[in-house]
Design an enzyme around this catalytic site. Structure first.
Site, PDB file in Angstrom:
ATOM      1  N   GLY A  74       0.738  23.896   8.241  1.00  0.00           N
ATOM      2  CA  GLY A  74       0.416  25.104   8.973  1.00  0.00           C
ATOM      3  C   GLY A  74       0.415  24.936  10.475  1.00  0.00           C
ATOM      4  N   THR A  75      -0.070  23.806  10.959  1.00  0.00           N
ATOM      5  CA  THR A  75      -0.123  23.602  12.407  1.00  0.00           C
ATOM      6  C   THR A  75       1.279  23.513  12.993  1.00  0.00           C
ATOM      7  OG1 THR A  75      -2.315  22.573  12.406  1.00  0.00           O
ATOM      8  CG2 THR A  75      -0.854  22.018  14.232  1.00  0.00           C
ATOM      9  N   SER A 202       0.937  27.493   4.637  1.00  0.00           N
ATOM     10  CA  SER A 202       0.617  26.091   4.369  1.00  0.00           C
ATOM     11  C   SER A 202       0.393  25.926   2.876  1.00  0.00           C
ATOM     12  CB  SER A 202      -0.633  25.666   5.138  1.00  0.00           C
ATOM     13  OG  SER A 202      -0.909  24.290   4.941  1.00  0.00           O
ATOM     14  N   HIS A 204      -1.143  23.711   0.979  1.00  0.00           N
ATOM     15  CA  HIS A 204      -2.393  23.249   0.377  1.00  0.00           C
ATOM     16  C   HIS A 204      -3.456  24.335   0.326  1.00  0.00           C
ATOM     17  CE1 HIS A 204      -5.155  22.370   3.913  1.00  0.00           C
ATOM     18  NE2 HIS A 204      -4.017  22.534   4.544  1.00  0.00           N
ATOM     19  N   CYS A 328     -10.490  22.368  10.754  1.00  0.00           N
ATOM     20  CA  CYS A 328      -9.407  21.862  11.612  1.00  0.00           C
ATOM     21  C   CYS A 328      -9.846  21.665  13.050  1.00  0.00           C
ATOM     22  CB  CYS A 328      -8.225  22.833  11.558  1.00  0.00           C
ATOM     23  SG  CYS A 328      -7.586  23.080   9.905  1.00  0.00           S
TER      24      CYS A 328
END
Length: 389
Positions: A74-75, A202, A204, A328
């Site tokens: 995602g990042t 993302s 996960h 995060c």
């Protein structure tokens, strides 16, 4: 207070347990040898796995497989989307400003590839919803830029008015990116209705493995400039050898997440059960974003004078995993920028606990949490229980 015989995991917004189908698909792919860019039979088999997964991820977004670019998570997906240069019909467009809400994920709050001075933060109201008038005022008359707003907040679950935001971006000549990491598998993704030029995902969060994500564009002719430059992988949009096993598992998890959308009431029912139980323990329990539309799986709440850090330790000792917000940031319990933006006072914000459920959560686990919680409240703040309904 007896300890639970089995651990309870209620932190799906931080990361979902790996689905068994995704695990099996990943192991099968790991047992094969082949680079997806190779032309021999091993390579073609790997390529087939990647393209099948691409089609599955596209379906969860209601778009074409050609619009999906796999990245490391995602990042990286957000960093890719938050580009100052976009391709539009083969022509580069240079974007001037980045317009984001005050409650975005840390990977968006940093500004991606925009300079700090070119980042415009738009406020939210006390329910955690972006102030549309403030957004309109910010983008009016501005040079073409990028509006970036998350679909649903990772801490509170509050859903943003994406169609309205997309219309504002379009009407004023701006590109629109939606961070849909928490939305996938939990609400319908409609890029056309949102008028989103790109969304990010993302694996996960939907029961896939960590370390794989995607940038999905609404049109193959409009996309951000690559972040990772290398070979011609991912149609020249992300260099580097594809992680075939993780991509395969992502595709499997995406298919399962699509099925989850067919039974949305399951999570909503558990959320209602949880929130009713919390208030029966202590009527002064505050549920953040309660008046807004929220994801069915997320509850962020607080009881005054019960610090989140202390409560998390107490619950962890009872084998219950919850969180205090985003996983995060730094791994530490700190004041949430999301709650601060919602005008929550610092004392209360430091007491915020997030419970997030998912594909494998059972109602009995919510009941077990509610059985434990009164004793923890009694131990940490006896006066709070005296205010119970």
């Amino acid at each position: 207070m007896p300890r639970l015989s089995t651990p309870i995991y209620l932190d799906y917004n931080a990361g979902s347990p790996l689905r068994s189908g995704a695990r099996d698909a990943m192991i099968e792919a790991l047992n094969d040898t082949g680079n997806a860019s190779s032309v021999h039979s091993n390579g073609r088999k790997a390529r087939g796995r990647v393209e099948a997964a691409r089609d599955s991820v596209a379906r969860i977004c209601g778009t074409s497989a050609r619009s999906v670019t796999f990245v490391s998570g995602g990042t990286e997906a957000n960093m890719t989307a938050l580009s100052r240069i976009w391709q539009d019909g083969g022509n580069p467009v240079y974007l001037d400003k980045l317009f984001i809400s005050a409650i975005e994920h840390p990977s968006v709050m940093t500004g991606g590839r925009f300079a700090v001075a070119d980042k415009v933060i738009v406020p939210v109201d006390t329910d955690g919803i972006i102030q549309l008038d403030a957004l309109k005022q910010a983008v009016e008359g501005a040079e073409p830029g990028l509006v970036s707003v998350m679909a649903a907040n990772n801490e509170t679950g509050v859903i943003q008015p994406l169609a309205e935001i997309g219309a504002i971006a379009r009407d004023h000549g701006h590109f629109f990116h939606v961070d849909a990491v928490q939305a996938a598998g939990r609400m319908k993704i409609d890029m056309e209705d949102w008028q989103a030029d790109a969304i990010t995902l993302s694996a996960h969060k939907v029961g896939g493995p960590q370390g794989i994500g995607a940038v999905v564009t609404r049109s193959t002719s409009k996309s951000p400039a690559p972040l990772m430059i290398g070979g011609g992988q991912e149609n020249w949009r992300r260099g580097g050898t594809e992680n075939v096993a993780a991509i395969t598992a992502f595709g499997n998890a995406a298919e399962a997440a699509l099925l989850d959308l067919d039974s949305p009431l399951r999570l909503h029912d558990m959320k209602s059960r949880l929130e009713s139980g919390l208030k029966s323990v202590c009527k002064d329990t505050v549920i953040f974003g309660e008046r807004a539309e929220r994801l069915g799986n997320t509850t962020c709440f607080a009881v005054r004078d019960i610090p989140a850090e202390t409560a998390l330790i107490a619950l962890d000792l009872e084998r219950v995993s919850v969180s205090s917000g985003s996983a995060c940031s730094s791994g530490k319990v700190s004041v949430s920028h999301v709650l601060t933006a919602m005008d929550v006072d610092e004392t209360m914000a430091r007491c915020a606990i997030r419970i997030s459920t998912g594909w494998n959560t059972r109602p009995e686990e919510i009941d077990a949490f509610l059985e434990l919680w009164p004793a923890i409240v009694d131990r940490l703040n006896p006066e709070a229980r005296s205010r119970a309904a």
